[in-house]
Design a protein around this motif. Structure first.
Motif, PDB file in Angstrom:
ATOM      1  N   LEU A  52       0.849  -1.258  -0.016  1.00 41.58           N
ATOM      2  CA  LEU A  52       0.134  -0.108   0.047  1.00 41.58           C
ATOM      3  C   LEU A  52       0.830   1.261   0.043  1.00 41.58           C
ATOM      4  O   LEU A  52       0.412   2.244  -0.566  1.00 41.58           O
ATOM      5  N   GLU A  53       1.984   1.137   0.696  1.00 44.41           N
ATOM      6  CA  GLU A  53       2.948   2.314   0.643  1.00 44.41           C
ATOM      7  C   GLU A  53       3.476   2.695  -0.623  1.00 44.41           C
ATOM      8  O   GLU A  53       3.341   3.795  -1.033  1.00 44.41           O
ATOM      9  N   ARG A  54       3.804   1.777  -1.424  1.00 43.94           N
ATOM     10  CA  ARG A  54       4.224   1.744  -2.902  1.00 43.94           C
ATOM     11  C   ARG A  54       3.241   2.315  -3.664  1.00 43.94           C
ATOM     12  O   ARG A  54       3.619   3.257  -4.424  1.00 43.94           O
ATOM     13  N   LEU A  55       1.998   1.756  -3.621  1.00 48.20           N
ATOM     14  CA  LEU A  55       0.910   2.146  -4.527  1.00 48.20           C
ATOM     15  C   LEU A  55       0.528   3.724  -4.038  1.00 48.20           C
ATOM     16  O   LEU A  55       0.304   4.533  -4.873  1.00 48.20           O
ATOM     17  N   ALA A  56       0.537   4.217  -2.765  1.00 49.44           N
ATOM     18  CA  ALA A  56       0.226   5.552  -2.561  1.00 49.44           C
ATOM     19  C   ALA A  56       1.470   6.396  -3.141  1.00 49.44           C
ATOM     20  O   ALA A  56       1.014   7.695  -3.697  1.00 49.44           O
ATOM     21  N   THR A  57       2.750   6.066  -3.018  1.00 55.89           N
ATOM     22  CA  THR A  57       3.765   6.876  -3.523  1.00 55.89           C
ATOM     23  C   THR A  57       3.614   6.923  -5.012  1.00 55.89           C
ATOM     24  O   THR A  57       3.583   8.210  -5.728  1.00 55.89           O
TER      25      THR A  57
END
Length: 173
Positions: A18-23
């Protein structure tokens, strides 16, 4: 309804996805609000510290408590979690393309935490993506009334879903 969840098998893997997606979504110019979790190893070999970053580029809040080496209970700091919820709710009221919630956890399962923010986003027709674990899946499925879809914890699949649910209305015709 544009409600989806993802579950990765390893401890902390959903957080990383999710962190990679948000970035990547922020780099594309999408207005994401919500939270992503950042786990940090501790030098004393205790359980990791848990922080959430309020999207898009807000505060980083420590949501775990150090209860000592012998503690076995939940380490979540409910006050810090509710602070994050308040910040996200305020951001959501300004509009967003997508709400990401790092975890539908114990608090949400019990009717607290991000539960009302998720419901508000759904009511506003803002797509919602939630991280989930097997323990809280039954409570989430009850909350979602069977209307949420499961997405694989793969970047391409998540991006494809976001692309689909964030298309302007004129492109859907």
């Amino acid at each position: 309804m544009k409600l989806a969840y993802t579950m990765a098998p390893g401890r902390g893997d959903t957080d990383l996805v999710l962190e990679r997606l948000a970035t990547d979504l922020a780099a594309r110019g999408l207005r994401c609000c919500g939270t992503v979790q950042i786990n940090s190893e501790r030098c004393d070999a205790g359980p990791c510290d848990m922080d959430v970053r309020v999207l898009p580029d807000g505060a980083i809040l420590r949501i775990s408590q150090d209860l000592g080496p012998q503690a076995r209970g939940c380490r979540l700091d409910p006050t810090a979690l509710e602070t994050a919820v308040g910040l996200v709710a305020a951001d959501l009221s300004s509009g967003a393309d997508l709400l990401i919630v790092n975890k539908f956890g114990k608090h949400e399962a019990e009717g607290r935490g991000f539960r009302n923010v998720i419901a508000e986003a759904v009511a506003m027709d803002i797509p919602v993506l939630v991280g989930l674990n097997a323990l809280n899946r039954p409570a989430f499925e009850t909350f979602a009334e069977g209307l949420a879809i499961q997405l694989p914890p793969e970047h391409a699949a998540l991006m494809a879903w976001v692309d689909e649910v964030t298309k302007p209305a004129e492109e859907l015709v």
